[in-house]
Design a protein around this motif. Structure first.
Motif, PDB file in Angstrom:
ATOM      1  N   TYR A 285      -4.950  11.676 -10.955  1.00 41.41           N
ATOM      2  CA  TYR A 285      -5.147  12.695  -9.907  1.00 41.41           C
ATOM      3  C   TYR A 285      -4.691  14.079 -10.373  1.00 41.41           C
ATOM      4  CZ  TYR A 285      -5.509   8.273  -7.545  1.00 41.41           C
ATOM      5  OH  TYR A 285      -5.879   7.006  -7.215  1.00 41.41           O
ATOM      6  N   ASP A 286      -4.521  14.239 -11.674  1.00 39.60           N
ATOM      7  CA  ASP A 286      -4.004  15.489 -12.238  1.00 39.60           C
ATOM      8  C   ASP A 286      -4.552  16.756 -11.574  1.00 39.60           C
ATOM      9  OD1 ASP A 286      -2.344  14.282 -14.018  1.00 39.60           O
ATOM     10  OD2 ASP A 286      -3.602  14.612 -15.793  1.00 39.60           O
ATOM     11  N   ASP A 287      -5.872  16.741 -11.303  1.00 42.13           N
ATOM     12  CA  ASP A 287      -6.499  17.941 -10.755  1.00 42.13           C
ATOM     13  C   ASP A 287      -6.086  18.228  -9.315  1.00 42.13           C
ATOM     14  OD1 ASP A 287      -7.774  18.858 -12.942  1.00 42.13           O
ATOM     15  OD2 ASP A 287      -9.682  17.835 -12.528  1.00 42.13           O
ATOM     16  N   HIS A 288      -5.412  17.281  -8.719  1.00 41.47           N
ATOM     17  CA  HIS A 288      -4.998  17.464  -7.324  1.00 41.47           C
ATOM     18  C   HIS A 288      -3.487  17.376  -7.178  1.00 41.47           C
ATOM     19  CE1 HIS A 288      -9.133  17.564  -6.066  1.00 41.47           C
ATOM     20  NE2 HIS A 288      -9.342  16.613  -6.964  1.00 41.47           N
TER      21      HIS A 288
ATOM     22  N   MET B  34       3.554   7.955  -2.714  1.00 41.85           N
ATOM     23  CA  MET B  34       3.150   9.074  -3.553  1.00 41.85           C
ATOM     24  C   MET B  34       1.659   8.978  -3.893  1.00 41.85           C
ATOM     25  SD  MET B  34       5.498  10.111  -6.744  1.00 41.85           S
ATOM     26  CE  MET B  34       5.588  11.800  -7.272  1.00 41.85           C
ATOM     27  N   LEU B  35       1.241   7.790  -4.298  1.00 45.82           N
ATOM     28  CA  LEU B  35      -0.160   7.600  -4.665  1.00 45.82           C
ATOM     29  C   LEU B  35      -1.080   7.724  -3.463  1.00 45.82           C
ATOM     30  CD1 LEU B  35       0.064   4.766  -7.312  1.00 45.82           C
ATOM     31  CD2 LEU B  35      -1.018   7.001  -7.624  1.00 45.82           C
ATOM     32  N   GLY B  36      -0.622   7.234  -2.327  1.00 45.45           N
ATOM     33  CA  GLY B  36      -1.410   7.365  -1.104  1.00 45.45           C
ATOM     34  C   GLY B  36      -1.682   8.831  -0.810  1.00 45.45           C
ATOM     35  N   ARG B  37      -0.655   9.649  -0.928  1.00 42.66           N
ATOM     36  CA  ARG B  37      -0.802  11.083  -0.657  1.00 42.66           C
ATOM     37  C   ARG B  37      -1.710  11.746  -1.696  1.00 42.66           C
ATOM     38  NH1 ARG B  37       3.924  14.341  -0.662  1.00 42.66           N
ATOM     39  NH2 ARG B  37       3.125  15.599   1.044  1.00 42.66           N
ATOM     40  N   MET B  38      -1.550  11.353  -2.968  1.00 43.74           N
ATOM     41  CA  MET B  38      -2.361  11.948  -4.032  1.00 43.74           C
ATOM     42  C   MET B  38      -3.841  11.602  -3.831  1.00 43.74           C
ATOM     43  SD  MET B  38      -0.352  13.646  -5.995  1.00 43.74           S
ATOM     44  CE  MET B  38       1.431  13.818  -6.118  1.00 43.74           C
ATOM     45  N   ARG B  39      -4.096  10.332  -3.508  1.00 46.41           N
ATOM     46  CA  ARG B  39      -5.487   9.911  -3.299  1.00 46.41           C
ATOM     47  C   ARG B  39      -6.108  10.635  -2.130  1.00 46.41           C
ATOM     48  NH1 ARG B  39      -6.809   3.526  -3.730  1.00 46.41           N
ATOM     49  NH2 ARG B  39      -5.820   3.140  -5.725  1.00 46.41           N
TER      50      ARG B  39
ATOM     51  N   MET C 119       3.792  -1.607   1.918  1.00 47.92           N
ATOM     52  CA  MET C 119       2.700  -0.663   2.124  1.00 47.92           C
ATOM     53  C   MET C 119       1.721  -0.685   0.963  1.00 47.92           C
ATOM     54  SD  MET C 119       2.996   3.280   3.340  1.00 47.92           S
ATOM     55  CE  MET C 119       3.500   3.953   1.775  1.00 47.92           C
ATOM     56  N   GLU C 120       0.431  -0.791   1.304  1.00 46.16           N
ATOM     57  CA  GLU C 120      -0.621  -0.741   0.291  1.00 46.16           C
ATOM     58  C   GLU C 120      -1.057   0.697   0.081  1.00 46.16           C
ATOM     59  OE1 GLU C 120      -2.634  -3.522  -0.888  1.00 46.16           O
ATOM     60  OE2 GLU C 120      -1.155  -4.932  -0.112  1.00 46.16           O
ATOM     61  N   ILE C 121      -1.348   1.041  -1.158  1.00 47.21           N
ATOM     62  CA  ILE C 121      -1.769   2.405  -1.477  1.00 47.21           C
ATOM     63  C   ILE C 121      -3.045   2.779  -0.717  1.00 47.21           C
ATOM     64  CG2 ILE C 121      -2.529   3.919  -3.342  1.00 47.21           C
ATOM     65  CD1 ILE C 121      -0.941   1.881  -5.192  1.00 47.21           C
ATOM     66  N   GLU C 122      -4.011   1.846  -0.771  1.00 43.10           N
ATOM     67  CA  GLU C 122      -5.303   2.063  -0.114  1.00 43.10           C
ATOM     68  C   GLU C 122      -5.125   2.419   1.363  1.00 43.10           C
ATOM     69  OE1 GLU C 122      -9.243   2.181  -0.917  1.00 43.10           O
ATOM     70  OE2 GLU C 122      -7.912   1.113  -2.276  1.00 43.10           O
ATOM     71  N   TRP C 123      -4.271   1.647   2.003  1.00 38.59           N
ATOM     72  CA  TRP C 123      -4.005   1.837   3.424  1.00 38.59           C
ATOM     73  C   TRP C 123      -3.403   3.218   3.665  1.00 38.59           C
ATOM     74  CZ3 TRP C 123       0.479   2.815   6.100  1.00 38.59           C
ATOM     75  CH2 TRP C 123       0.461   2.604   7.498  1.00 38.59           C
ATOM     76  N   ALA C 124      -2.392   3.557   2.852  1.00 41.19           N
ATOM     77  CA  ALA C 124      -1.701   4.842   3.022  1.00 41.19           C
ATOM     78  C   ALA C 124      -2.671   5.995   2.837  1.00 41.19           C
ATOM     79  CB  ALA C 124      -0.544   4.949   2.032  1.00 41.19           C
TER      80      ALA C 124
END
Lengths: 463, 500
Positions: free
Chosen positions: B216-219, B188-193, B443-448
């Motif tokens: 990431y509220d604005d996105h 989820m965070l990977g996609r948001m970032r 899975m790492e967030i950064e990587w995703a």
């Protein structure tokens, strides 16, 4: 509120190891003997469950592997690979594809409907029923607490002739029609498959399942002996022109099936005389002439017509036979146009392989369908048709027990029933009869293609 | 936040290879004992397949190998003729008709490098034999010279002129709903970032609004679906877009489906439900039985959040045109059509295959109807449900959509291989669609995030190339332009036109 119809599945384990699409092949040569082998870390414990020493195991073509490829991608020496199972692609035919067969096995084992993650992975569209999509309703919904809630969606259907109006005689007395009606809770009857190494216990098992499921099983009259006694109210003896009537049997059953011939209405009258409480089905071959023949029979007073197609899901024509989707529509609308559709009930058979075929047949104009090969697959048949050539059955169908057959068929129908509920629920209807002939509640490949792609800009003459 | 006043600076591509030891490839490079480590294959191959490892030469990157047809031909260069190239035995076992092995591998490549694959993989179409896979992009002769890098790929999401903010996204794509519970917090965070980096959006799905995504509220698009899991006034007030999910393409007419195994304590807390019990969202909204009821819902959101745009996500029934027009009159800014071949975390197979129509049919039906109604330019029409490639995106926009929503493509960028087992047990064995405490660590967030950023970089490059070749300077000019399409079964392109 009437009692809700529900089917209770119980696990009925397969006798043979099911076939799967791909398995694991692991080579030992070059193995680095890592302290922690990827096989030991399998999420699904495939290697442990086989109770083999991971380091010695060479192959695992079995149902446990779930295709995550973690071991394939993790092995430092790349010694583990997936391979397609050669036996998988060989089972079945165009209609009963390997995927359909494997999913039918699973439904007959557990009674659960196939559910999976990720989107549909199949082809865009196909032949026959695969060229239509059923409708859904964005906001209208029949039940307020889910399709498995307290309110319910009926899948029942009544079989029997219905008069369109009452006839009043000159003296003012009203003649009430006295056509027997049989209620099925499931719009699926059973019929004997055209081949199969199965023996009497299989047919008795099917009859018992029909009783449990509150539907009916069509069995050749000659096969019915005392084994079938407990289920006779749910057995339909099937007779041809030459079969001698057995009034004792006919009185114990609710429905009788006669194959069509030129004097079939006379035979029907004889049956009605011998067993006035039994309703009569006339079995007609499904082909280019069946619409006209059904019209004739409906006008002559027939009540239930069983139109039998081929195992391939097509009409019985030597070549270019149309798919059931189109023939059902033709027969249905021929009767609608002649204003006699409501007097008769139409059962279609031939290639009913999946629950979706039941719903789609009904949308095209059927009242009910009859399943045959699906029942064989339910007891692990692979449709190799070796039995037709006198070869021995690879899954020993001659040995299936009737109790096990019954449970497998109950499970399969439990899954089909729940899938019918899903489809009806998505359409926002509470009664499967509501979609009979409602082609407007479906979308057809040929129509959508014409509207969308055939009308694109780049037209070239002759195309 | 992106606005058209200042130029958008696309996020940087960084090479982000597979998380796993062995990447999937089409070929494998083997060496016989004759290899004397001359190293000639290392200089021959420009793709970096071969490498020196101590006194030996190995091929750790043979997933990039172009195979026996490769013009660089390390196998011919080798003085010892010690190199043998074989097809990777796993290749044919991957994927399905929609996501063929070629499509999976080319998406992995885009997610790793940010570039369109040049390795001979069929990266444009899949193998379903219909719809997108039979549509061709036609390039009529044009005298316009357009520089691909200058093609505008942004789209407007608010066309109502109702005093609410103009929202523009620099790429015609945003991320579809995937709930916390169906996917991991890292996914989820990977996609948001990635959405934030691209100045676009990603949707929460119906599983609530985890605190972790607040930055990431604005996105974020927050979803209100029939289960109303985790929907609070406060979450609605945070975001710029609120999505009403009436139906989902993969299971039209059925509610959401989260099987008990995946309802972990964290998921249960977020959804205010019981650990381990399956969560079936009802269908439909029990407060909506008409367009009037629907308007009431939209008004409720608009009152709760005065700056939010409202998107209405619907599936594709026979009367999809009426549904779309009804949504517009009820006040929706975005009508989001989700076609029947879309993704899901769990759905009955009978629904995925049979219920409702594919998006390729629904978009032109709705587009034409909105045009006839005279309101096409007031609605943002978004399509999803089987948009796998930049080519699918071009095709669906030419059929009448303004932009697309992706789901499965994001998952594949995160190395989903469509094993179809997201729904049961501990969930995804690859750590994407799972909430299992051990598996999420895969899975790492950064990587995703970087993989998805790279994927959309490649998509945008390809979209710009195609539009420039068409002679269009903006993706907005493509909407409904079916003259750029031909279908294999019905048309052949004009002789002087180029076809892809």
């Amino acid at each position: 509120m009437p009692v809700k119809y529900s089917i209770h599945p119980h696990e009925a384990l397969p006798r043979f190891k099911p076939i799967i699409r791909s398995g694991i092949i692991a080579w030992e040569e070059g193995c680095l003997k890592c302290a922690v082998c990827v096989k030991k870390r399998c999420v699904y414990k495939v290697y442990d469950q086989r109770q083999l020493d991971g380091r010695q195991m060479l192959d695992s073509i079995d149902v446990l592997c779930k295709d995550c490829y973690r071991c394939v991608q993790g092995c430092p020496a790349r010694l583990i690979n997936k391979a397609l199972s050669p036996s998988y692609s060989q089972i079945g035919d165009d209609l009963f594809t390997p995927e359909v067969i494997v999913k039918t096995w699973a439904q007959a084992t557990t009674g659960k409907i196939p559910v999976s993650g990720a989107g549909y992975g199949g082809v865009f569209s196909g032949n026959g029923f695969d060229s239509m999509w059923t409708d859904m309703s964005e906001i209208v919904r029949p039940t307020r607490d889910g399709i498995h809630g307290r309110e319910y969606i009926s899948t029942g259907v009544d079989l029997g002739r219905k008069e369109l109006y009452l006839s009043i005689s000159r003296d003012g007395s009203c003649k009430l029609p006295s056509h027997p009606t049989v209620k099925l809770e499931l719009p699926v009857l059973f019929k004997t498959p055209s081949f199969g190494a199965v023996k009497k216990p299989f047919f008795a098992g099917i009859a018992a399942a029909a009783k449990k499921l509150l539907t009916q099983a069509i069995i050749p009259a000659a096969m019915i002996d005392k084994t079938f006694n407990p289920y006779l109210a749910h057995v339909i003896p099937s007779l041809n022109a030459k079969t001698r009537l057995n009034p004792a049997l006919l009185k114990k059953v609710s429905l009788v099936e006669l194959s069509d011939h030129k004097d079939v209405m006379k035979q029907m009258a004889a049956v009605k005389k011998a067993a006035p409480k039994s309703a009569v089905i006339i079995r007609v071959a499904l082909n280019r002439k069946s619409a006209a023949r059904c019209l004739q029979l409906a006008r002559a007073g027939a009540g239930i017509l069983h139109l039998e197609g081929l195992d391939s899901g097509r009409e019985k024509e030597p070549k270019n036979g149309r798919y059931l989707k189109d023939v059902i529509t033709e027969v249905h609308f021929a009767l609608v146009t002649a204003s006699v559709r409501d007097t008769v009930r139409l059962i279609f058979s031939g290639g009913m392989a999946m629950a979706e075929h039941v719903a789609k047949s009904i949308i095209c104009g059927a009242d009910a369908v009859a399943a045959d090969l699906a029942l064989l697959v339910g007891v692990e048949c692979m449709l190799c048709r070796g039995c037709e050539k006198g070869l021995s059955c690879p899954v020993s169908l001659e040995d299936v027990e009737s109790g096990w057959t019954t449970q497998r068929i109950i499970n399969l129908m439990c899954a089909w029933h729940n899938q019918l509920l899903e489809i009806s629920g998505a359409m926002g209807i509470r009664d499967i009869r509501r979609i009979r002939g409602e082609r407007g509640r479906a979308m057809f490949f040929e129509d959508l293609e014409r509207q969308t792609f055939a009308a694109l800009g780049n037209k070239i003459a002759g195309k | 936040m992106y606005s058209s006043d200042k130029p958008f600076i696309p996020p940087q591509v960084r090479e982000t290879p597979t998380r796993f030891r062995n990447a999937f490839g089409k070929y494998r490079v083997h060496r016989t004992d004759a290899c004397n480590a001359s190293g000639q294959c290392i200089s021959a191959c420009k793709l970096g397949v071969n490498k020196k490892a101590g006194s030996r030469v190995v091929s750790p990157n043979d997933y990039r190998c172009l195979g026996p047809e490769c013009p660089m031909a390390c196998f011919d260069t080798c003085p010892q003729k010690a190199i043998v190239i074989r097809k990777d035995p796993n290749f044919d076992t991957l994927g399905d008709y929609r996501w063929t092995p070629d499509l999976l591998l080319s998406t992995y490549y885009m997610a790793e490098t940010g570039k369109i694959p040049d390795s001979g993989l069929e990266y444009r179409t899949g193998g379903t034999g219909g719809g997108f896979d039979k549509l061709r992009i036609v390039f009529p002769k044009t005298s316009k010279k357009i520089i691909p890098g200058e093609v505008d790929t942004s789209i407007r999401l608010n066309r109502l002129d109702d005093g609410r903010p103009e929202v523009e996204i620099p790429i015609p794509v945003y991320g579809g709903g995937m709930s916390f519970g169906s996917v991991s917090i890292s996914a989820m965070l990977g996609r948001m970032r990635a959405a934030a980096a691209w100045g676009t959006f990603a949707c929460t799905g119906e599983g609530g609004y985890p605190d972790e995504i607040k930055p990431y509220d604005d996105h974020v698009i927050t979803q209100i679906a029939t289960g109303l899991f985790g929907v609070r006034e406060e979450t609605i007030q945070r975001v710029r877009i609120v999505e009403f999910k009436y139906a989902q393409g993969a299971k039209p007419g059925l509610g959401g489906h989260l099987l008990g195994d995946k309802v972990t304590p964290a998921v249960a807390r977020m959804r205010e439900a019981v650990v381990g019990s399956s969560l079936f969202s009802p269908f439909p909204f029990h407060s909506v039985y008409s367009v009037e009821d629907h308007k009431k819902h939209i008004d409720w959101i608009k009152t709760t959040n005065r700056r939010a745009l409202v998107s209405v996500k619907v599936s594709t029934p026979t009367d999809v045109d009426m549904v779309a027009v009804g949504s517009y009159y009820a006040g929706a800014h975005i009508v989001h059509l989700d076609g029947s071949y879309g993704g899901t975390g769990a759905a009955p197979d009978i629904a995925k295959k049979n219920i409702a129509m594919p998006i390729e049919y629904a978009v032109p039906i709705v587009h034409r109807f909105l045009v006839a109604e005279g309101i096409r330019d007031k609605v943002t029409l978004i399509a999803s449900g089987g948009v796998r490639t930049p080519h699918d995106l071009i095709k669906i926009i030419a059929l009448g959509a303004d932009g697309v929503v992706t789901g499965t493509a994001d998952m594949v960028a995160m190395e989903c291989l469509r094993c179809h087992n997201c729904e049961s047990g501990r969930g995804c064995a690859r750590g994407i669609a799972t909430t299992d405490t051990e598996l999420v660590n895969l899975m790492e967030i950064e990587w995703a995030a970087q993989r998805i950023i790279n994927l959309f970089t490649a998509w945008r490059t390809e979209i710009q190339r195609i539009l420039a070749k068409m002679g269009l300077s903006s993706v907005r000019e493509l909407v409904g332009r079916t003259e750029f399409l031909a279908h294999d079964d019905y048309q052949t392109a004009p002789l002087d036109a180029d076809v892809e």
